[in-house]
Design an enzyme around this catalytic site. Sequence first.
Site, PDB file in Angstrom:
ATOM      1  N   HIS A   1       4.372  -5.383   0.615  1.00 22.19           N
ATOM      2  CA  HIS A   1       4.601  -4.245   1.490  1.00 22.19           C
ATOM      3  C   HIS A   1       3.278  -3.553   1.804  1.00 22.19           C
ATOM      4  CE1 HIS A   1       5.441  -2.782  -2.722  1.00 22.19           C
ATOM      5  NE2 HIS A   1       4.348  -2.148  -2.392  1.00 22.19           N
TER       6      HIS A   1
HETATM    7  C1  T46 Z   1       2.512  -0.962  -4.862  1.00 19.71           C
HETATM    8  C2  T46 Z   1       2.656  -1.960  -5.950  1.00 19.71           C
HETATM    9  C3  T46 Z   1       1.379  -2.300  -6.626  1.00 19.71           C
HETATM   10  C4  T46 Z   1      10.242   4.515  -7.809  1.00 19.71           C
HETATM   11  O1  T46 Z   1      11.372   5.045  -7.921  1.00 19.71           O
HETATM   12  N1  T46 Z   1       9.128   5.269  -8.026  1.00 19.71           N
HETATM   13  C5  T46 Z   1       7.860   4.742  -7.918  1.00 19.71           C
HETATM   14  O2  T46 Z   1       6.871   5.471  -8.111  1.00 19.71           O
HETATM   15  C6  T46 Z   1       7.734   3.357  -7.573  1.00 19.71           C
HETATM   16  C7  T46 Z   1       6.363   2.727  -7.444  1.00 19.71           C
HETATM   17  C8  T46 Z   1       8.876   2.627  -7.392  1.00 19.71           C
HETATM   18  N2  T46 Z   1      10.101   3.191  -7.510  1.00 19.71           N
HETATM   19  C9  T46 Z   1      11.295   2.357  -7.331  1.00 19.71           C
HETATM   20  C10 T46 Z   1      11.497   1.822  -5.930  1.00 19.71           C
HETATM   21  C11 T46 Z   1      12.207   0.520  -6.162  1.00 19.71           C
HETATM   22  O3  T46 Z   1      13.604   0.772  -6.247  1.00 19.71           O
HETATM   23  O4  T46 Z   1      11.168   1.218  -8.174  1.00 19.71           O
HETATM   24  C12 T46 Z   1      11.721   0.083  -7.535  1.00 19.71           C
HETATM   25  C13 T46 Z   1      10.707  -1.049  -7.470  1.00 19.71           C
HETATM   26  O5  T46 Z   1       9.669  -0.669  -6.565  1.00 19.71           O
HETATM   27  P1  T46 Z   1       8.851  -1.752  -5.699  1.00 19.71           P
HETATM   28  O6  T46 Z   1       9.738  -2.855  -5.312  1.00 19.71           O
HETATM   29  O7  T46 Z   1       8.169  -1.002  -4.613  1.00 19.71           O
HETATM   30  O8  T46 Z   1       7.792  -2.265  -6.785  1.00 19.71           O
HETATM   31  P2  T46 Z   1       6.508  -3.173  -6.526  1.00 19.71           P
HETATM   32  O9  T46 Z   1       5.950  -3.497  -7.858  1.00 19.71           O
HETATM   33  O10 T46 Z   1       6.810  -4.293  -5.615  1.00 19.71           O
HETATM   34  O11 T46 Z   1       5.475  -2.200  -5.748  1.00 19.71           O
HETATM   35  C14 T46 Z   1       4.869  -1.145  -6.466  1.00 19.71           C
HETATM   36  C15 T46 Z   1       4.703   0.062  -5.559  1.00 19.71           C
HETATM   37  O12 T46 Z   1       5.947   0.385  -4.952  1.00 19.71           O
HETATM   38  C16 T46 Z   1       3.700  -0.165  -4.470  1.00 19.71           C
HETATM   39  O13 T46 Z   1       3.322   1.079  -3.927  1.00 19.71           O
HETATM   40  O14 T46 Z   1       1.474  -0.900  -4.205  1.00 19.71           O
HETATM   41  O15 T46 Z   1       3.610  -1.569  -6.957  1.00 19.71           O
END
Ligand code: T46
Length: 137
Positions: free
Chosen positions: A52
């Site tokens: 993303h």
């Molecule tokens: C990035 C990479 C390195 C939250 O509720 N709070 C938070 O601060 C974050 C980061 C996520 N979430 C929730 C949102 C989703 O339901 O946790 C779940 C997994 O998030 P996501 O799929 O976005 O996780 P990654 O590891 O793919 O991405 C994260 C960050 O979202 C992103 O900003 O740069 O880590």
Amino acid sequence: MSLKRCLLIELPRIADPRGNLTFVEGGRHIPFEIRRVYYLYDVPGGAERGGHCHKELEQVLIAMSGSFDVLLDDGRERARYHLNRSYYGLYIAPMVWRELDNFSSGSVCLALASAPYDEADYYRDYQTFLQSLRRAA
Ligand code: T46
């Protein structure tokens, strides 16, 4: 141009026979006020995170333990970073697509972020990300 703003930041290191120490001060070692900290851990072998882009969020990623790769893509250029030292942070500017993979066993990715979590700040679809770049050009 966004990829050109991304860079590896070398953090201070206090070498000590008892174990080394690194510290981070928002606004001094990284170019924003730290508004949120989160971390990725217990990542299973072969897993991929990210996939993303953020519209406005700035982040610094640090391999606190172990190693992983970060692919950055601003729609024109791509760069791959291998993070494996806890005294280096990868600054990621807004509007840069990121993918994280190649996590080593037991690795921990610490993220310092410029704003609280906001799902509206994400482009999670690559084509939508490219379209937004074209609109802004
Ligand atoms: C990035 C990479 C390195 C939250 O509720 N709070 C938070 O601060 C974050 C980061 C996520 N979430 C929730 C949102 C989703 O339901 O946790 C779940 C997994 O998030 P996501 O799929 O976005 O996780 P990654 O590891 O793919 O991405 C994260 C960050 O979202 C992103 O900003 O740069 O880590």
